[in-house]
Design a protein around this motif. Sequence first.
Motif, PDB file in Angstrom:
ATOM      1  N   GLY A   1      -3.666 -11.228  -0.847  1.00  0.00           N
ATOM      2  CA  GLY A   1      -4.006 -10.123  -0.718  1.00  0.00           C
ATOM      3  C   GLY A   1      -3.564  -8.913  -0.322  1.00  0.00           C
ATOM      4  N   ASP A   2      -2.048  -9.357  -0.727  1.00  0.00           N
ATOM      5  CA  ASP A   2      -1.087  -7.932  -0.971  1.00  0.00           C
ATOM      6  C   ASP A   2      -1.417  -7.963  -2.643  1.00  0.00           C
ATOM      7  OD1 ASP A   2      -0.732  -7.941   1.023  1.00  0.00           O
ATOM      8  OD2 ASP A   2       0.867  -9.461   1.034  1.00  0.00           O
TER       9      ASP A   2
ATOM     10  N   SER B   1      -6.966   2.255   2.293  1.00  0.00           N
ATOM     11  CA  SER B   1      -7.600   1.225   3.394  1.00  0.00           C
ATOM     12  C   SER B   1      -8.960   1.281   3.355  1.00  0.00           C
ATOM     13  CB  SER B   1      -6.719   2.007   4.331  1.00  0.00           C
ATOM     14  OG  SER B   1      -7.309   1.392   5.526  1.00  0.00           O
TER      15      SER B   1
ATOM     16  N   ASN C   1     -10.666   0.722   6.701  1.00  0.00           N
ATOM     17  CA  ASN C   1     -10.673   1.338   7.538  1.00  0.00           C
ATOM     18  C   ASN C   1     -10.367   2.527   7.732  1.00  0.00           C
ATOM     19  OD1 ASN C   1     -11.879  -1.445   8.210  1.00  0.00           O
ATOM     20  ND2 ASN C   1      -9.992  -1.915   9.300  1.00  0.00           N
ATOM     21  N   LEU C   2      -9.575   2.911   7.504  1.00  0.00           N
ATOM     22  CA  LEU C   2      -8.824   4.479   7.004  1.00  0.00           C
ATOM     23  C   LEU C   2     -10.122   5.587   6.775  1.00  0.00           C
ATOM     24  CD1 LEU C   2      -5.629   5.045   6.920  1.00  0.00           C
ATOM     25  CD2 LEU C   2      -6.663   5.383   8.389  1.00  0.00           C
TER      26      LEU C   2
ATOM     27  N   TYR D   1      -6.056   8.955   1.191  1.00  0.00           N
ATOM     28  CA  TYR D   1      -4.865   8.344   2.241  1.00  0.00           C
ATOM     29  C   TYR D   1      -4.010   6.871   0.940  1.00  0.00           C
ATOM     30  CZ  TYR D   1      -2.939   4.420   4.594  1.00  0.00           C
ATOM     31  OH  TYR D   1      -1.998   3.541   5.114  1.00  0.00           O
TER      32      TYR D   1
ATOM     33  N   GLU E   1      -0.068   4.640   0.430  1.00  0.00           N
ATOM     34  CA  GLU E   1       1.479   4.400   0.570  1.00  0.00           C
ATOM     35  C   GLU E   1       2.055   3.922  -0.712  1.00  0.00           C
ATOM     36  OE1 GLU E   1       1.837   1.925   4.193  1.00  0.00           O
ATOM     37  OE2 GLU E   1       0.135   2.574   5.566  1.00  0.00           O
TER      38      GLU E   1
ATOM     39  N   ILE F   1       2.034   8.343   4.904  1.00  0.00           N
ATOM     40  CA  ILE F   1       3.262   7.528   6.675  1.00  0.00           C
ATOM     41  C   ILE F   1       4.217   7.172   5.393  1.00  0.00           C
ATOM     42  CG2 ILE F   1       1.946   7.011   7.950  1.00  0.00           C
ATOM     43  CD1 ILE F   1       2.105   4.208   7.760  1.00  0.00           C
ATOM     44  N   GLU F   2       5.366   7.306   6.050  1.00  0.00           N
ATOM     45  CA  GLU F   2       7.174   6.498   5.235  1.00  0.00           C
ATOM     46  C   GLU F   2       6.903   5.666   6.483  1.00  0.00           C
ATOM     47  OE1 GLU F   2       7.062   9.749   5.534  1.00  0.00           O
ATOM     48  OE2 GLU F   2       8.860  10.291   7.604  1.00  0.00           O
ATOM     49  N   HIS F   3       7.720   4.428   5.753  1.00  0.00           N
ATOM     50  CA  HIS F   3       8.206   3.561   6.685  1.00  0.00           C
ATOM     51  C   HIS F   3       9.349   3.837   7.104  1.00  0.00           C
ATOM     52  CE1 HIS F   3       4.335   1.165   6.057  1.00  0.00           C
ATOM     53  NE2 HIS F   3       4.157   1.915   4.514  1.00  0.00           N
TER      54      HIS F   3
ATOM     55  N   HIS G   1      -4.367   1.337   9.659  1.00  0.00           N
ATOM     56  CA  HIS G   1      -3.964   1.900  10.755  1.00  0.00           C
ATOM     57  C   HIS G   1      -2.662   1.657  11.803  1.00  0.00           C
ATOM     58  CE1 HIS G   1      -8.688   2.425  11.375  1.00  0.00           C
ATOM     59  NE2 HIS G   1      -8.393   3.701  11.507  1.00  0.00           N
TER      60      HIS G   1
ATOM     61  N   ALA H   1       4.090   4.409  12.279  1.00  0.00           N
ATOM     62  CA  ALA H   1       5.224   5.612  11.727  1.00  0.00           C
ATOM     63  C   ALA H   1       5.571   6.768  12.899  1.00  0.00           C
ATOM     64  CB  ALA H   1       4.432   5.998  10.528  1.00  0.00           C
TER      65      ALA H   1
ATOM     66  N   THR I   1      -2.522 -13.904   5.342  1.00  0.00           N
ATOM     67  CA  THR I   1      -2.702 -12.990   4.974  1.00  0.00           C
ATOM     68  C   THR I   1      -2.655 -11.892   6.128  1.00  0.00           C
ATOM     69  OG1 THR I   1      -4.524 -11.987   4.624  1.00  0.00           O
ATOM     70  CG2 THR I   1      -3.178 -12.610   2.922  1.00  0.00           C
TER      71      THR I   1
ATOM     72  N   MET J   1     -11.914   3.697  16.397  1.00  0.00           N
ATOM     73  CA  MET J   1     -12.308   4.664  16.036  1.00  0.00           C
ATOM     74  C   MET J   1     -13.818   4.501  16.962  1.00  0.00           C
ATOM     75  SD  MET J   1     -12.424   2.662  12.351  1.00  0.00           S
ATOM     76  CE  MET J   1     -13.472   2.870  11.916  1.00  0.00           C
TER      77      MET J   1
END
Lengths: 693, 693
Positions: A113-114, A167, A169-170, A218, A220, A247-249, B316, B322, B349, B428
């Motif tokens: 998945g990753d 993403s 969903n986003l 979008y 990361e 975003i930054e972590h 999300h 963040a 995952t 959403m």
Amino acid sequence: MSATRSVARRDLTALFAPRAVAVVGASDDPVKWGNWLGRGALRGERRRAVYLVNRRGGEVLGRPAYRSLGDLPEPADLVVVAVPAQAVEPTVEEAIATGARAIVAITAGESDGDAGGPRDAAIAGRAREAGVALLGPNCLGVFDAGAELELVPNPLPAGRIGLISQSGNLALELGILAEEAGLGFSRFVSLGNQADLEGADFIRELADHDATELIALYTEDFRDGRAFAAAAAAAVSAGKPVVLLTIEHSEAAARAVRSHTGALASEGRAIDAACRAAGIERVRTPYELIHLAQGLLRGPAPRGRRVAVLADGGGHGGIAAALAHDAGLKLPLLSDGLVARLREGLPPTAACANPIDLAGGGEQDIHSFDRSVRLLLGSGEVDAVLMTGYFGGYSEYVETMARGEASVAEALADAVRLNDRPLFVQTMYPHARAADLLRRRGVPVYRSIERAVTVLGRLARATERRPGDVAALPPPAEPVRGADYPEARRLLAAGGVRFVPAHTVGSTAEAAKAAAEIGYPVVLKALGLVHKSDAGGVVLGLRDEAALTRALEELRARLRPPAFSVEGMAAVGEGVELLVGARWDRRFGPIVLVGLGGLYTEILRDVAVSLAPVERPEAERMLLSLQAAPLLRGARGRPPVDRAAAAEAVVHVSRVAAAHPEITELEVNPLLVTADGALALDAHVVPAVGESG
Amino acid sequence: MSATRSVARRDLTALFAPRAVAVVGASDDPVKWGNWLGRGALRGERRRAVYLVNRRGGEVLGRPAYRSLGDLPEPADLVVVAVPAQAVEPTVEEAIATGARAIVAITAGESDGDAGGPRDAAIAGRAREAGVALLGPNCLGVFDAGAELELVPNPLPAGRIGLISQSGNLALELGILAEEAGLGFSRFVSLGNQADLEGADFIRELADHDATELIALYTEDFRDGRAFAAAAAAAVSAGKPVVLLTIEHSEAAARAVRSHTGALASEGRAIDAACRAAGIERVRTPYELIHLAQGLLRGPAPRGRRVAVLADGGGHGGIAAALAHDAGLKLPLLSDGLVARLREGLPPTAACANPIDLAGGGEQDIHSFDRSVRLLLGSGEVDAVLMTGYFGGYSEYVETMARGEASVAEALADAVRLNDRPLFVQTMYPHARAADLLRRRGVPVYRSIERAVTVLGRLARATERRPGDVAALPPPAEPVRGADYPEARRLLAAGGVRFVPAHTVGSTAEAAKAAAEIGYPVVLKALGLVHKSDAGGVVLGLRDEAALTRALEELRARLRPPAFSVEGMAAVGEGVELLVGARWDRRFGPIVLVGLGGLYTEILRDVAVSLAPVERPEAERMLLSLQAAPLLRGARGRPPVDRAAAAEAVVHVSRVAAAHPEITELEVNPLLVTADGALALDAHVVPAVGESG
């Protein structure tokens, strides 16, 4: 450091405009991806052949289902893979074998998945070998409004935004928000794990896509961040704004930090530096993205910061004016002539300076709105008008006013076009017919005043920015061997940074000789410490040999340093101490930082960061962007310091960093800047460790 | 300085629960206020007699219209005045004469749209003489949901918020936004010009009104700001949050500023200081107000800053995490045991550290949501859960999941109640049935993640605040006569501030005598200058009489000062220079300020402001709230300074300011704080000018 990959444009014809599409794993089950994607594909059936593949055969979604890609009557140039994880690799192989030119891998490989797993690498490798473009795996699909290509699980609104998202969903949320704002997508790609095709490929593609007027992303995971930024800069130069949601972590644990620069030039600041260089607009939430897109796509951009605020009623105008002020906008006092013309036909209690309050004038005559906006936009006294509050609501309460509001909306849009200056509208009634008309005629309409002001402020500030420019990296110089203090000084001095005179010594006798050569008073430093000063390893103002000897012996006893440095004593008095540093970011390469040095560096965190190398104008901009910039200009009766020399030092440090990928962190701290120039008093280099060098 | 009016509670029974209401100016014309208010009044007809008055008589809104208040069959204890401007005064007189106990004046008197005009004063004076409560003029009306009193032009949603507003349109907007969020009003009063009844009266009234659980205000005109703040503090202490929407006007031109304190302690900061003292939550826009009200009214308040972020999909959760970090929330790593329990039933995952990503687990089993939230809220490891993204949408796309989402919503609300810890939801799909269910069961639901995080962060930080306390003013001390430097020193020294020794001298002989007494080295200051140091009127480090004499003669020739001050030389070396000042605000009275002094004061504007006088704990809090606070704690190897002494100096300055309303601005700059104590090196007083003293 990640290697810079080739930036050749990939041929993505089959991805966005295929002749024939096959959906492998198509299904009648309404909770399966194969169902959603199959239905999406069929919505484009009048434009192209659509083949549904299911290993059980039979019928799916009312069409015959093929058992395999090999059974199709013709090759599908685009294959969508929506099969269980264990079947992904064989399906990709089959797609390649049967002539696919592009593959959309919805499902990720088994336990993968990753991003970046071995199975991702395997299928990406096979696709590249075969010259096939692979999207995903672990993605949501692809959409092209113009081509009626809807290989996505949900219908998306059509429009002018090209959306690239890591993403799913986003992307769905952005679709909902875009539709609410009357916007939509020209194209959408779900990046997934970016095993083959990545963000930069699609930025390049969308920059050339006529129907795309704005590129929204979008992500990361920037991969080669310089290539990413360069692709975005090219799109921006070609007139297509790029808006990046990222975003930054939190990174405290992620990276060992061994200098002030390392701590201050965070990953978030590296992203900001890349965005500034490329002219990318960075946002932090989906709403911010859509609100900004509305401002960018509708109406002309403001040419400056001057704005007139217009409301019918005091509260709204006052709130908008205060927010506008905080957002860096200016509310100029309007000329007497303009005020007199505004007053005509308004109630005597109307306020006509700025903000302008119609004071019930809108209720008495709805055309007070367009008359006022026309006067304001045509006056040359403001760069934009911000209308806020009740407009749109007159017809909500009194039906007979509906036609009036609609004709005002038309007149407002005409005033914008005629004067080529923007009108931003916030209304309590975003669903009113007049609001909808404004949007359709190209006027941005917001539900909340804070959103309207934020976007207008941002666009106004953007007018003052230099065009984007992502500096290319110079060829690497001969790598440095050691990373001790003398080597750091040597490296930076060779790069053009001026240092106080210094000699490395081991004994009191050598120290005395060095001091005599430099001239008293001198400074003595114990070497081999990361932060010499914090560790009490620096003794200032040694006036003679006796004092020098005592200091050296004390340091030797306490710190047991491998060596000492005897240095000239700078006149710190009227100067400003700066920190100038650089760091090699794992994604964006070298970044350079400047900030107030000395005690205040870490407490106030007042720094500016840029992609390295920088030239003089950017170095000057960095210095002037500091909160402490007035100190450089000579605050409270002190003489201004030699800012040009400080900027030169920033340029030199940035160039040294850019030529030395083997150095992780590099800093001059402090750089003493006086009216007479800039002098480095200390320096520090952190070499890369292990494989990252 | 505005005089503090009596804070006795007014009897407002007739305003909120009248026996009989008369609307004067009632009309059939649908664009007139008399029409809207008449219809509103009639909606309460089953609760009380409603009389419509129109001087033409006949019939209005299907009821007989009375020609005057004198014609009514009984006295109306509440009279609404919606007549043309010139008829306002006679109508008020008539209302008083016929036995009204409260009057709502919708229309303003002639040419008197702005507050504070002579006609306002006239009708307010008449009402007070007669012991009648007057609302307005120039207001929108009054509403009481429980009493079915709807004397407003538009229907308003019923609920738990008591709203007090100076602007009619803003109140309407707040009504729309409240309704969207499933909230509404217990009472609403439109303040208008506040000729008689003012904001503080209604804060006191609503604090005792059972159906009101939160008091919301929009006002720009605080009248007696101390009384206003004290009323709010009492409401907050009684368990009713007070949320204030207000703005400050740009004030560069409004107020002549003659000290650093005057420039730094702006009107906006005075409002902030009053809000902090009273425990008022300040917001800047209508949306902020409603979003915060939702967080305050729904669910328990978080008891700390620790939050778990939960999403189904990576983007999300990452964005929320963040933002939460930036809002001062903490995302603790969860314990191994909790992570293991979260993992049960989730896809392999799934990410279970924090943020938690169900990674499609919600799609596979919708109860993954409530199972996870129950574990998190019950763990004791976090103070709140923030759920973000797709929830609510499963049933949008797959109808069979609708029942599942609804039962999850119920289970989530139960988990909140059971654990007495809040769940904040961003979705959403804010219009989904599950979202609505959550709201109705007391879970705050937001459309945008930034709003959810902002409110949660704010509530979490509020837990760390001291309870509100609006300091009473001491009786005024003997006013100071002069305002020169020696007088400023004398005044502050008498108040407890420690100064370096000093003598005022006129000649070189006197100077030499003073220096001998103090001991060399000394400082020489030329008096009579506003900013001595900036004007080059201070000479430091004079080591002997010859140097002192030379310096004095040079200053005399250049600046021609009326006198000099010879002072002890403080060891500035290891100390921190602070600015401690106070200003008398026209609305909130004395405010005290502390900030980093010296060069950085105005450049960095790092200051804390509070209502004066302050006690030690508040002075300590102010010091620690500075960005530069690490300097006081001893940054980078320097010794910590005597913070207690610095706090004492703040207390002393605040007390002197509070006892001297005749002083506009007052400051010690710098206050040198070292490890050994705090010593004032210079001081400055600005007396009030003209009538404001």
